[in-house]
Design a protein around this motif. Structure first.
Motif, PDB file in Angstrom:
ATOM      1  N   HIS A   2       0.817  -1.208   0.000  1.00 56.96           N
ATOM      2  CA  HIS A   2       0.000   0.000   0.000  1.00 56.96           C
ATOM      3  C   HIS A   2       0.853   1.261   0.000  1.00 56.96           C
ATOM      4  O   HIS A   2       0.388   2.338  -0.320  1.00 56.96           O
ATOM      5  CB  HIS A   2      -0.925   0.009   1.224  1.00 56.96           C
ATOM      6  N   CYS A   3       2.106   1.132   0.411  1.00 54.49           N
ATOM      7  CA  CYS A   3       2.994   2.296   0.426  1.00 54.49           C
ATOM      8  C   CYS A   3       3.676   2.508  -0.918  1.00 54.49           C
ATOM      9  O   CYS A   3       4.508   3.397  -1.055  1.00 54.49           O
ATOM     10  CB  CYS A   3       4.061   2.148   1.504  1.00 54.49           C
ATOM     11  N   TRP A  19       2.781   3.765  -3.631  1.00 51.06           N
ATOM     12  CA  TRP A  19       2.583   5.064  -4.283  1.00 51.06           C
ATOM     13  C   TRP A  19       3.602   6.087  -3.815  1.00 51.06           C
ATOM     14  O   TRP A  19       3.825   7.094  -4.469  1.00 51.06           O
ATOM     15  CB  TRP A  19       1.174   5.569  -4.023  1.00 51.06           C
TER      16      TRP A  19
END
Lengths: 564, 172
Positions: free
Chosen positions: A52-53, A55
């Protein structure tokens, strides 16, 4: 990840630590977990949080570049960006953490009404049936439960970031879940864990039912990701450019005479070539991908492959031009699984029918498509659904007999002769005549293409294989397009053995099976000459036995003894 | 079937008619070797008439590029073909071998035979030869036996027709 920049980092590490022991302690702390005996609730992989990190990479990268460019001094504006980044990072991580902590799954015997929807779906199936349950949500708890025998596909997808972290997304679909909303998806699991779960899910899936579903496949728009992996990524450019040209031509505009087009060309020529050439290539690729996607959508919109009755298989597809092809089961002689090089690299495949009565060669090519580029597991399933029997190699891999090693040498020599030699000779010749720069080009070309040829030859050789699997002849060959053929043995109408002086010297022979369907002749290249006749006789008995000799036995006609 | 493990395919029993060699030679002369030789001759004569200085390099070039290939094709191809071409009508299948550089052996069961055509081209008629084509439902299963004598061709097509009727099958 440049995580050390951020205060939240300890949280991640704390979350990552228990990842190795995901089992018991988490299963019991899930809110209201029923005492499931063997069916404990399992967690997603903690590395999901890192995904999820993902980006963050772009802004942090640009920040790092700025810092590098300014010599380590970060301007005031950048600090604001950094703060904003940190804040959004905190939010995303929290959401991710909650999602991760609240998503659980299990394989349980039946459903005991512990969830609103799941109980209703599961209770009708009888208590013996196992179900796959996934529950999620912080405030609104959602439990979805699917009986295992209803599961038809289990798809593992990993983006490059997933792959970097060793995790993958698992999606389980039922027979009618083409649109994706009915699918169960788990994002993300460690790869071995996902493989294990897939095996578990499919172990209970009813293979019989899978091959007897009237609807074999429907379009799933997630397959669109395979569209740019087809030939159309190049061909699409010509299609787009061609249709644009035709439209302009139709309204009376000649594009080459437009001012801005000419200007663009002169500017392109004047610019720095090392920049413009990759840019143009990139633009062509992007345009080609768009073209490929558009064509995919046009061709396969509303796609549905189904058995309309016990003897008729129907393919429906098309957006503007709708196509419907009906195949009679008696004329369906086999299935061809095609994996072009790019598509194969992306884990995709296409399926074609080997059927009679589809028209001439070109019409046959257009009409025989049963499945667009789609995940390989899906392709295997569709091939099995078409044959109404598991496609060879989809369950337990069928052991295809390898071909003699000399076939590898032949492929290498062919590559050297037709790819390396001509280009090198031309470059070297020109170099000797005009400029030494081309001489360097020549040897660089020779080294690069030789490496490529070696690799392709090895791949081509490994892909070669033949065998017999139940009522089917199975043959696989090709590197640019690896084609796996499953052909009804009783459909084989004739055998052809083809040799050239080169193959005769190498002790090889190409065997062609003639069928009154599909491409008419299906060729198995580079079989050992000593084995080919035996294989042909075993695969399709009753054709050539009377013309065989067994060298060990006495009293046989030697090849030289023939009357004229 | 383990007994097939080391089985080899033997060549068909019967050779085609020896006159086929002359037919193939004539064919080669008319289609490939003749035009090539004619071209070489024309160029040599033209060069001799108008550019005598070019002969020292043009002569060997013509020899290597046109004359030698044309003559060797003319000499080698028919013999090679004759050594390869053969046919046999078995109890359950027709078997034919053909080609010269690339050789092909094809076996089709009589139960799949659809039609038997006998064709005599103008050159073949000169030598009393015929080509028998046995077609099946698949174009990759058609068997062509070229260079049979007229009598053999007639006999063969009659026998294949009879045999195909005797052997049950739907020809599909």
């Amino acid at each position: 990840m440049s995580a050390p920049l951020d205060p939240e980092t300890p949280g991640i590490q704390a979350g990552e630590a228990p990842g190795t022991q995901v089992g018991a302690d988490h299963a019991s702390q899930g809110a209201g977990a029923p005492a499931g005996g063997a069916a404990e609730w399992r967690r997603l992989d903690p590395r999901t949080l890192l995904v999820h990190c993902g980006w963050l990479a772009a802004p942090l990268g640009s920040l790092a570049l700025t810092a590098l460019a300014t010599g380590g001094r970060i301007p005031a504006k950048a600090w604001f960006t950094l703060a904003a980044l940190a804040a959004s990072f905190a939010v995303v991580t929290t959401i991710g953490l909650i999602r991760w902590a609240r998503t659980e799954f299990r394989i349980a015997p039946g459903s005991r009404g512990d969830g609103s929807e799941g109980g209703a779906a599961g209770s009708g199936r009888g208590s013996a049936a196992l179900t796959f349950d996934v529950r999620s949500g912080l405030l609104t708890r959602r439990l979805r439960s699917v009986p295992l025998h209803r599961i038809r596909t289990v798809d593992l997808t990993a983006s490059p970031l997933h792959r970097l972290l060793g995790v993958t997304v698992l999606r389980a679909g039922t027979a009618g879940s083409g649109d994706g909303s009915k699918e169960l998806s788990l994002e993300a699991l460690a790869v071995p864990e996902a493989e294990r779960l897939r095996a578990e899910l499919l172990a209970y899936a009813d293979a019989e039912a899978a091959t007897n579903d009237p609807v074999v496949a429907r379009i799933n728009w997630r397959w669109l990701r395979y569209a740019p992996l087809t030939f159309w990524v190049i061909g699409g450019v010509f299609v787009v450019a061609g249709s644009a040209y035709r439209v302009l031509d139709g309204i009376g505009i000649e594009p080459w005479k437009l001012g801005f087009v000419q200007q663009a060309f002169t500017e392109l020529g004047a610019g720095a070539l090392w920049l413009t050439v990759p840019a143009v290539l990139l633009a062509v690729l992007a345009l080609g991908s768009v073209g490929a996607v558009v064509l995919y959508v046009e061709n396969w919109w509303n796609y549905c492959l189904e058995w309309t009755d016990a003897r008729t298989l129907r393919v429906r597809r098309g957006l503007f031009t709708t196509r419907a092809v009906t195949l009679e089961r008696a004329r369906l002689r086999g299935v061809l699984l095609r994996e072009p090089l790019l598509l194969r690299a992306g884990g995709g495949a296409m399926v074609r029918a080997v059927a009679g009565g589809l028209g001439n060669r070109e019409e046959n090519r257009k009409r025989s498509g049963l499945l667009p580029p789609a995940p390989r597991t899906e392709a295997l399933r569709v091939a099995g659904g078409t044959l109404r029997a598991p496609f060879p190699g989809s369950g337990a891999p069928v052991a295809l007999a390898p071909h003699p090693r000399v076939a590898l040498r032949r492929r290498r020599v062919r590559g050297l002769l037709f790819a390396v030699l001509p280009g090198t000779a031309v470059l070297a010749g020109l170099g000797a005549a005009f400029t030494p720069v081309l001489l360097h080009c020549a040897w660089i070309y020779a080294v690069l293409t030789t490496a490529l040829v070696w690799w392709l030859a090895r791949d081509a050789y490994r892909n070669l294989g033949h065998g017999v699997d139940g009522p089917y002849l199975v043959a696989r060959s090709g590197t640019f397009s690896r084609d796996t053929l499953a052909l009804q043995r009783e459909a084989i109408a004739a055998w052809t053995f083809t040799t050239s002086p080169f193959t005769r010297r190498a002790g090889l022979v190409a065997l062609t099976a003639a069928v009154a369907a599909g491409e008419d002749g299906y060729r198995i290249p580079d079989l050992a000459a000593t084995e080919a006749a035996g294989f042909a006789a075993a695969a399709a008995p009753g054709i050539l036995e009377e013309f065989l000799v067994h060298p060990g036995e006495p009293g046989q006609h030697l090849p030289e003894q023939r009357s004229s | 079937m383990p007994e097939h493990a080391t089985a080899l395919l033997r060549p068909p029993r019967h050779r085609v008619d020896p006159r086929a060699r002359r037919w193939w030679t004539l064919q080669a002369l008319l289609t490939l070797s003749g035009p090539m030789l004619l071209l070489a001759l024309t160029m040599a004569v033209l060069s001799l008439l108008f550019f005598p200085g070019a002969l020292p390099w043009l002569g060997p070039l013509l020899l290597v590029v046109l004359v030698v290939p044309a003559v060797s094709y003319l000499v080698v191809m028919p013999r090679w073909r004759y050594a390869v071409h053969a046919w046999e009508l078995g109890e359950r299948a027709v078997y034919a071998a053909g080609g010269w550089f690339w050789q092909k052996r094809r076996i089709a069961p009589l139960s799949r035979v659809q039609t038997v055509d006998t064709v005599r081209g103008p050159l073949q008629r000169r030598y009393g030869l015929a080509t028998v084509t046995v077609t099946t439902a698949s174009t990759a299963g058609d068997i062509k036996i070229a260079g049979l004598s007229d009598a053999d061709a007639e006999e063969l097509s009659r026998r294949i027709g009879e045999a195909a009727q005797d052997v049950p099958g739907d020809a599909a």
